[in-house]
Write a protein that holds these residues in place. Structure first.
Motif, PDB file in Angstrom:
ATOM      1  N   GLY A  84       0.815  -1.217   0.000  1.00  0.00           N
ATOM      2  CA  GLY A  84       0.000   0.000   0.000  1.00  0.00           C
ATOM      3  C   GLY A  84       0.842   1.258   0.000  1.00  0.00           C
ATOM      4  N   THR A  85       2.097   1.123  -0.351  1.00  0.00           N
ATOM      5  CA  THR A  85       3.016   2.254  -0.274  1.00  0.00           C
ATOM      6  C   THR A  85       3.059   3.076  -1.561  1.00  0.00           C
ATOM      7  N   ARG A  86       2.680   2.467  -2.669  1.00  0.00           N
ATOM      8  CA  ARG A  86       2.624   3.227  -3.933  1.00  0.00           C
ATOM      9  C   ARG A  86       1.661   2.546  -4.905  1.00  0.00           C
ATOM     10  N   GLY A  87       1.521   3.153  -6.094  1.00  0.00           N
ATOM     11  CA  GLY A  87       0.670   2.559  -7.117  1.00  0.00           C
ATOM     12  C   GLY A  87      -0.782   2.400  -6.649  1.00  0.00           C
ATOM     13  N   GLY A 135       5.481  -2.069   2.561  1.00  0.00           N
ATOM     14  CA  GLY A 135       6.210  -2.448   1.354  1.00  0.00           C
ATOM     15  C   GLY A 135       7.663  -2.635   1.760  1.00  0.00           C
ATOM     16  N   ARG A 136       8.508  -2.951   0.804  1.00  0.00           N
ATOM     17  CA  ARG A 136       9.912  -3.160   1.160  1.00  0.00           C
ATOM     18  C   ARG A 136      10.661  -1.847   1.321  1.00  0.00           C
ATOM     19  N   ARG A 137      10.105  -0.757   0.729  1.00  0.00           N
ATOM     20  CA  ARG A 137      10.796   0.530   0.754  1.00  0.00           C
ATOM     21  C   ARG A 137       9.862   1.625   1.246  1.00  0.00           C
ATOM     22  N   ASP A 138      10.448   2.721   1.666  1.00  0.00           N
ATOM     23  CA  ASP A 138       9.681   3.914   1.987  1.00  0.00           C
ATOM     24  C   ASP A 138       9.132   4.477   0.664  1.00  0.00           C
ATOM     25  N   VAL A 192       8.268  -3.827   5.398  1.00  0.00           N
ATOM     26  CA  VAL A 192       8.161  -5.281   5.604  1.00  0.00           C
ATOM     27  C   VAL A 192       8.078  -5.938   4.230  1.00  0.00           C
ATOM     28  N   ASP A 193       8.813  -7.045   4.068  1.00  0.00           N
ATOM     29  CA  ASP A 193       8.712  -7.837   2.837  1.00  0.00           C
ATOM     30  C   ASP A 193       7.560  -8.823   3.014  1.00  0.00           C
ATOM     31  N   VAL A 194       6.595  -8.783   2.102  1.00  0.00           N
ATOM     32  CA  VAL A 194       5.416  -9.652   2.249  1.00  0.00           C
ATOM     33  C   VAL A 194       5.799 -11.136   2.232  1.00  0.00           C
ATOM     34  N   ARG A 195       6.992 -11.448   1.703  1.00  0.00           N
ATOM     35  CA  ARG A 195       7.427 -12.848   1.650  1.00  0.00           C
ATOM     36  C   ARG A 195       7.990 -13.313   2.990  1.00  0.00           C
ATOM     37  N   ASN A 235      -4.860  -7.865  -0.366  1.00  0.00           N
ATOM     38  CA  ASN A 235      -3.651  -8.536  -0.870  1.00  0.00           C
ATOM     39  C   ASN A 235      -3.302  -7.903  -2.209  1.00  0.00           C
ATOM     40  N   ASN A 236      -2.450  -6.879  -2.129  1.00  0.00           N
ATOM     41  CA  ASN A 236      -2.167  -6.054  -3.312  1.00  0.00           C
ATOM     42  C   ASN A 236      -0.699  -6.123  -3.741  1.00  0.00           C
ATOM     43  N   ALA A 237       0.207  -6.459  -2.827  1.00  0.00           N
ATOM     44  CA  ALA A 237       1.639  -6.468  -3.196  1.00  0.00           C
ATOM     45  C   ALA A 237       1.850  -7.447  -4.346  1.00  0.00           C
ATOM     46  N   ALA A 264       4.589 -17.349 -15.009  1.00  0.00           N
ATOM     47  CA  ALA A 264       4.630 -17.405 -13.541  1.00  0.00           C
ATOM     48  C   ALA A 264       3.637 -16.409 -12.935  1.00  0.00           C
ATOM     49  N   TYR A 265       3.641 -15.185 -13.453  1.00  0.00           N
ATOM     50  CA  TYR A 265       2.720 -14.149 -12.945  1.00  0.00           C
ATOM     51  C   TYR A 265       1.274 -14.573 -13.186  1.00  0.00           C
ATOM     52  N   SER A 266       1.008 -15.071 -14.394  1.00  0.00           N
ATOM     53  CA  SER A 266      -0.352 -15.481 -14.758  1.00  0.00           C
ATOM     54  C   SER A 266      -0.827 -16.629 -13.870  1.00  0.00           C
ATOM     55  N   TYR A 309      -4.266  -3.359 -17.947  1.00  0.00           N
ATOM     56  CA  TYR A 309      -2.967  -2.668 -17.925  1.00  0.00           C
ATOM     57  C   TYR A 309      -3.116  -1.235 -17.391  1.00  0.00           C
ATOM     58  N   ILE A 310      -2.326  -0.912 -16.376  1.00  0.00           N
ATOM     59  CA  ILE A 310      -2.347   0.448 -15.804  1.00  0.00           C
ATOM     60  C   ILE A 310      -0.909   0.973 -15.773  1.00  0.00           C
ATOM     61  N   PRO A 311      -0.664   2.174 -16.242  1.00  0.00           N
ATOM     62  CA  PRO A 311       0.688   2.736 -16.100  1.00  0.00           C
ATOM     63  C   PRO A 311       1.020   2.979 -14.623  1.00  0.00           C
ATOM     64  N   THR A 312       1.918   2.187 -14.072  1.00  0.00           N
ATOM     65  CA  THR A 312       2.418   2.345 -12.694  1.00  0.00           C
ATOM     66  C   THR A 312       3.907   1.992 -12.735  1.00  0.00           C
ATOM     67  N   GLU A 313       4.550   2.007 -11.559  1.00  0.00           N
ATOM     68  CA  GLU A 313       5.974   1.643 -11.531  1.00  0.00           C
ATOM     69  C   GLU A 313       6.167   0.210 -12.045  1.00  0.00           C
TER      70      GLU A 313
HETATM   71  N1  LIG Z   1      -0.074  -2.040 -13.137  1.00  0.00           N
HETATM   72  C1  LIG Z   1      -0.781  -2.938 -13.830  1.00  0.00           C
HETATM   73  O1  LIG Z   1      -0.887  -2.887 -15.074  1.00  0.00           O
HETATM   74  C2  LIG Z   1      -1.480  -4.069 -13.118  1.00  0.00           C
HETATM   75  C3  LIG Z   1      -2.377  -4.862 -13.861  1.00  0.00           C
HETATM   76  C4  LIG Z   1      -3.027  -5.913 -13.235  1.00  0.00           C
HETATM   77  C5  LIG Z   1      -2.792  -6.174 -11.912  1.00  0.00           C
HETATM   78  N2  LIG Z   1      -1.920  -5.394 -11.201  1.00  0.00           N
HETATM   79  C6  LIG Z   1      -1.704  -5.743  -9.792  1.00  0.00           C
HETATM   80  O2  LIG Z   1      -1.987  -4.633  -8.971  1.00  0.00           O
HETATM   81  C7  LIG Z   1      -1.194  -4.708  -7.780  1.00  0.00           C
HETATM   82  C8  LIG Z   1      -0.503  -3.379  -7.570  1.00  0.00           C
HETATM   83  O3  LIG Z   1       0.356  -3.145  -8.678  1.00  0.00           O
HETATM   84  P1  LIG Z   1       0.869  -1.693  -9.102  1.00  0.00           P
HETATM   85  O4  LIG Z   1       0.691  -1.564 -10.561  1.00  0.00           O
HETATM   86  O5  LIG Z   1       0.311  -0.658  -8.190  1.00  0.00           O
HETATM   87  O6  LIG Z   1       2.431  -1.903  -8.853  1.00  0.00           O
HETATM   88  P2  LIG Z   1       3.556  -1.014  -8.152  1.00  0.00           P
HETATM   89  O7  LIG Z   1       3.326   0.426  -8.408  1.00  0.00           O
HETATM   90  O8  LIG Z   1       4.815  -1.646  -8.580  1.00  0.00           O
HETATM   91  O9  LIG Z   1       3.283  -1.282  -6.598  1.00  0.00           O
HETATM   92  C9  LIG Z   1       3.509  -2.555  -6.046  1.00  0.00           C
HETATM   93  C10 LIG Z   1       3.456  -2.454  -4.552  1.00  0.00           C
HETATM   94  O10 LIG Z   1       3.756  -3.748  -4.026  1.00  0.00           O
HETATM   95  C11 LIG Z   1       4.861  -3.613  -3.139  1.00  0.00           C
HETATM   96  N3  LIG Z   1       5.640  -4.848  -3.131  1.00  0.00           N
HETATM   97  C12 LIG Z   1       6.191  -5.514  -4.170  1.00  0.00           C
HETATM   98  N4  LIG Z   1       6.872  -6.588  -3.738  1.00  0.00           N
HETATM   99  C13 LIG Z   1       6.752  -6.591  -2.391  1.00  0.00           C
HETATM  100  C14 LIG Z   1       7.246  -7.415  -1.367  1.00  0.00           C
HETATM  101  N5  LIG Z   1       8.021  -8.475  -1.622  1.00  0.00           N
HETATM  102  N6  LIG Z   1       6.922  -7.119  -0.087  1.00  0.00           N
HETATM  103  C15 LIG Z   1       6.148  -6.055   0.203  1.00  0.00           C
HETATM  104  N7  LIG Z   1       5.650  -5.235  -0.711  1.00  0.00           N
HETATM  105  C16 LIG Z   1       5.955  -5.495  -1.997  1.00  0.00           C
HETATM  106  C17 LIG Z   1       5.632  -2.417  -3.649  1.00  0.00           C
HETATM  107  O11 LIG Z   1       6.472  -1.860  -2.657  1.00  0.00           O
HETATM  108  P3  LIG Z   1       8.066  -2.168  -2.594  1.00  0.00           P
HETATM  109  O12 LIG Z   1       8.559  -2.282  -4.006  1.00  0.00           O
HETATM  110  O13 LIG Z   1       8.634  -1.041  -1.829  1.00  0.00           O
HETATM  111  O14 LIG Z   1       8.158  -3.463  -1.853  1.00  0.00           O
HETATM  112  C18 LIG Z   1       4.485  -1.499  -4.000  1.00  0.00           C
HETATM  113  O15 LIG Z   1       3.983  -0.854  -2.852  1.00  0.00           O
HETATM  114  C19 LIG Z   1      -0.228  -5.870  -7.992  1.00  0.00           C
HETATM  115  O16 LIG Z   1      -0.713  -7.021  -7.342  1.00  0.00           O
HETATM  116  C20 LIG Z   1      -0.262  -6.089  -9.487  1.00  0.00           C
HETATM  117  O17 LIG Z   1       0.054  -7.405  -9.844  1.00  0.00           O
HETATM  118  C21 LIG Z   1      -1.265  -4.348 -11.765  1.00  0.00           C
END
Ligand SMILES: NC(=O)c1ccc[n+]([C@@H]2O[C@H](COP(=O)([O-])OP(=O)(O)OC[C@H]3O[C@@H](n4cnc5c(N)ncnc54)[C@H](OP(=O)(O)O)[C@@H]3O)[C@@H](O)[C@H]2O)c1
Length: 247
Positions: A14-17, A37-40, A62-65, A89-91, A154-156, A187-191
């Motif tokens: 919940g730290t970004r995106g 998340g793993r980072r600030d 915190v690392d979710v793993r 469950n978003n990480a 793997a992701y799928s 598809y969403i433009p995020t990190e």
């Molecule tokens: N963007 C898309 O196109 C898209 C499409 C379909 C589904 N989704 C899903 O939507 C969710 C959010 O994605 P997003 O696009 O917002 O991505 P994002 O901007 O990369 O954000 C991912 C978040 O997950 C955290 N994270 C990743 N690995 C982690 C770990 N090991 N432990 C703790 N936190 C972790 C990241 O923080 P840290 O890196 O600091 O750990 C960050 O806060 C994901 O489940 C993704 O699969 C995204």
């Protein structure tokens, strides 16, 4: 005072995106929110600086793993606020790789971050929700779990697994007053997607009937609907929000 005031949410990633947008929306509705998340992140720094959120916002690195670390966080949350009403469950992580080139480490990271860790965190949070006999769990899956995409095995598989977990837990936890649903974004433009090849962006644009990509903000209203009392009878559902891509 709304029915959402004072409720407690924990959002992995919940730290970004997307996760940060969900956290912000809940904070604006009066929720108490824990993100990790793993980072600030910029969002965490801004949220901490907001005076009227200070006693309603917890952010941890915190690392979710790391199951021991998430267990400690869930205990901290329960002892601080005494309950958990919502788990998101978003990480997630997603880097494309052809299967022939995928290392064990790559496969493990994608399967475990996107599925195994979510399952362990769910088990930990459910220990708090069960005695309450209430709670909501929302899993962020993906259209990639609904269709095949080259380089995304793997992701799928992990996201399809998370949808399967959603349906199973809806049946298992429903009798205890806990609902479990998923949101499957397109598809969403995020990190996460910023390093995707241009061809992937073009493919999504060409195949989305609305002819454009979504913004992060467009996921907030569907999320708030699932969180709201208006969705109390929705259980075991994956809400696809993809502009018609998979229709
Ligand atoms: N963007 C898309 O196109 C898209 C499409 C379909 C589904 N989704 C899903 O939507 C969710 C959010 O994605 P997003 O696009 O917002 O991505 P994002 O901007 O990369 O954000 C991912 C978040 O997950 C955290 N994270 C990743 N690995 C982690 C770990 N090991 N432990 C703790 N936190 C972790 C990241 O923080 P840290 O890196 O600091 O750990 C960050 O806060 C994901 O489940 C993704 O699969 C995204």
């Amino acid at each position: 005072m709304s029915t959402q005031d004072g409720k407690v949410a924990i959002i992995s990633g919940g730290t970004r995106g997307l996760g940060a947008a969900f956290a912000q929306a809940l904070l604006e509705q009066g929720w108490r929110v824990c993100v990790f998340g793993r980072r600030d992140s910029e969002f965490v720094q801004q949220a901490r600086a907001k005076g009227d959120w200070s006693d309603r916002f917890i952010a941890r690195t915190v690392d979710v793993r790391d199951s021991a670390a998430t267990q400690k966080l869930v205990r901290e949350l329960n002892s601080t606020w005494g309950r958990i009403d919502l788990l998101v469950n978003n990480a997630g992580v997603s880097v494309p790789s052809l299967i022939a080139l995928a290392s064990d480490e790559y496969l493990d990271k994608h399967l475990d971050t996107n599925l195994g860790a979510a399952m362990r965190l769910t088990r930990q949070v459910v220990q708090v929700m069960l005695p309450q006999r209430s709670g909501k769990i929302i899993n962020i899956t993906s259209v990639v779990g609904l269709q095949g995409y080259t380089g995304m095995a793997a992701y799928s598989a992990a996201k399809a697994g998370l949808d399967a977990m959603t349906r199973c837990l809806a049946k298992e936890l429903g009798p205890a007053g806990i609902t479990v649903n998923a949101i499957a974004p397109g598809y969403i433009p995020t990190e996460m997607t910023e390093k995707m090849p241009e061809a992937v962006v073009k493919w999504n644009l060409d195949n989305t009937p609305l002819g454009r990509l979504a913004t992060i903000e467009e996921y907030v209203p569907p999320f708030l609907f699932l969180v709201s009392d208006g969705a109390n009878f929705i259980n075991g559902h994956t809400l696809v929000v993809d502009g018609g891509l998979t229709a």
